[in-house]
Design an enzyme around this catalytic site. Structure first.
Site, mmCIF file in Angstrom:
data_model
loop_
_atom_site.group_PDB
_atom_site.id
_atom_site.type_symbol
_atom_site.label_atom_id
_atom_site.label_comp_id
_atom_site.label_asym_id
_atom_site.label_seq_id
_atom_site.Cartn_x
_atom_site.Cartn_y
_atom_site.Cartn_z
ATOM 1 N N THR A 1 30.379 23.887 15.468
ATOM 2 C CA THR A 1 30.732 24.398 16.801
ATOM 3 C C THR A 1 30.047 23.545 17.854
ATOM 4 O O THR A 1 28.863 23.205 17.732
ATOM 5 C CB THR A 1 30.317 25.870 16.964
ATOM 6 O OG1 THR A 1 31.028 26.671 16.019
ATOM 7 C CG2 THR A 1 30.651 26.370 18.370
ATOM 8 N N PHE B 1 28.795 23.254 21.682
ATOM 9 C CA PHE B 1 28.380 24.069 22.815
ATOM 10 C C PHE B 1 28.136 23.167 24.018
ATOM 11 O O PHE B 1 27.775 21.995 23.866
ATOM 12 C CB PHE B 1 27.080 24.819 22.498
ATOM 13 C CG PHE B 1 27.207 25.838 21.398
ATOM 14 C CD1 PHE B 1 27.365 27.185 21.691
ATOM 15 C CD2 PHE B 1 27.151 25.454 20.066
ATOM 16 C CE1 PHE B 1 27.479 28.123 20.672
ATOM 17 C CE2 PHE B 1 27.265 26.382 19.042
ATOM 18 C CZ PHE B 1 27.433 27.724 19.353
#
Length: 354
Positions: free
Chosen positions: A254, A256
């Site tokens: 992921t 960010f």
């Protein structure tokens, strides 16, 4: 053998003493620099440069990533001597967003849980947090639309990025022996572990929760249940890791973004993010991309989102290689501004080091 052990331990003690002196000398210089600075004490471009240099000059045997993490914590502690940073993240405690915030800012930063991505943005805009950390895309799940929409609407700037490898664990209450009859987790985590669940826990009820941390909390209260969550959630609720790295795709990552009120200066290896819309004419999208090719600017991301301006109208989110102050990027952006119906630069920032 005992004599050799004693010699090695004595050497380690002496090295530790020297390291302690050097770390504190570094802290003194950091304090002096802080007293000379005007404005923000946190400089993302400078920290990225330090971490890159450490990784590149590392002789081993520790890995480059390991030494970079060590220096990340040293810098975090030194920065806290001037002013501990407050960082809002998508909560509650123990989420992957908090793990990303700590990875980027170190444990000396004060992490502040927020109930939603919207609240993270509001906390930074209102001055209740110095920075925010929000998810923007997952390698398997795609873009986070809420974050993209808020970047368009907010005056905040992107001043950093964090890439976090997402490892999922099957968590149980300590002492639970029987096979679980139900599993709690967030919908995205269920999707990431779908095949593992089919093979290892077929027929077990899957219950969707608002967050992985909430799943861990529920599992901590019920020895017949399990949760799928990250390592921080396991630590928060004292759960055993019955199985680890159960995600179907081992490289699940992921990304960010770090949001704040200021831009980041050039670090030498940067990205620039922007959002734009095309004019309503033939070849409009091609005209938007042509200046990038003409000036040799690489593009690492192109994402479209429906626009609120009208039906079947779209905004395009781009990540470019380089800083907006780099000559070729600046020239391409000048041309883009003429050809686009709308253009907003979301920020230039260092490429993730860790």
């Amino acid at each position: 053998m005992d004599n050799e052990l004693s010699q090695h331990r004595a050497s380690i003690d002496a090295i530790d003493d020297e390291m302690l002196k050097l770390v504190n000398r570094r802290a003194e210089h950091a304090q002096a620099i802080g007293a000379l600075k005007n404005g923000s004490v946190y400089r993302p471009e400078r920290e990225a440069q330090v971490l890159r240099r450490i990784k590149e000059s590392n002789p081993g045997p520790l890995s480059g990533e390991t030494v970079a993490r060590l220096f990340r914590e040293i810098m975090s502690a030194c920065l806290a001597l001037e002013k501990p940073l407050s960082v809002a993240f998508l909560g509650p405690q123990g989420t992957f967003s908090q793990a990303a915030a700590i990875k980027h800012f170190g444990h000396a930063a004060q992490t502040l849980p927020s109930a939603s991505i919207d609240e993270v943005f509001r906390a930074v805009e209102a001055g209740n947090a110095d920075y925010g950390v929000v998810p923007v895309e997952n390698s398997t799940g795609g873009a986070v639309g809420t974050t993209l929409d808020l970047l368009l609407a907010t005056p905040l700037k992107i001043c950093g990025e964090v890439d976090l490898r997402v490892h999922q664990f099957l968590l149980r209450k300590p002492g639970a022996l029987a096979k679980p009859v139900k599993v709690y987790s967030h919908a995205q985590s269920f999707a990431q572990c779908h095949e593992w669940l089919n093979q290892n826990l077929p027929g077990v009820e899957r219950i969707v929760t608002v967050s992985n941390t909430e799943a861990a909390r529920l599992a901590a209260e019920d020895e017949t249940a399990a949760a799928i969550a990250g390592e921080m959630a396991a630590e928060c609720y004292g759960l055993d890791k019955s199985a680890q790295n159960i995600e179907d795709k081992p490289n699940n990552t992921t990304r960010f973004l770090v949001i704040g009120t200021h831009d980041a200066a050039r670090s030498g290896r940067d990205k620039t993010s922007l959002v734009l819309s095309a004019k309503n004419c033939p070849g409009a999208v091609y005209q938007l991309l042509a200046p990038l090719a003409r000036h040799g600017v690489g593009m690492t991301k192109l994402e479209s989102r429906p626009s609120n301006a009208g039906l079947w109208e779209y905004m395009f989110y781009l990540d470019l290689e380089g800083h907006q102050q780099d000559d070729k990027v600046a020239q391409a952006l000048t041309e883009l501004a003429d050809k686009a119906a709308f253009l907003k630069i979301l920020g230039s920032y260092p490429v993730a080091v860790l």
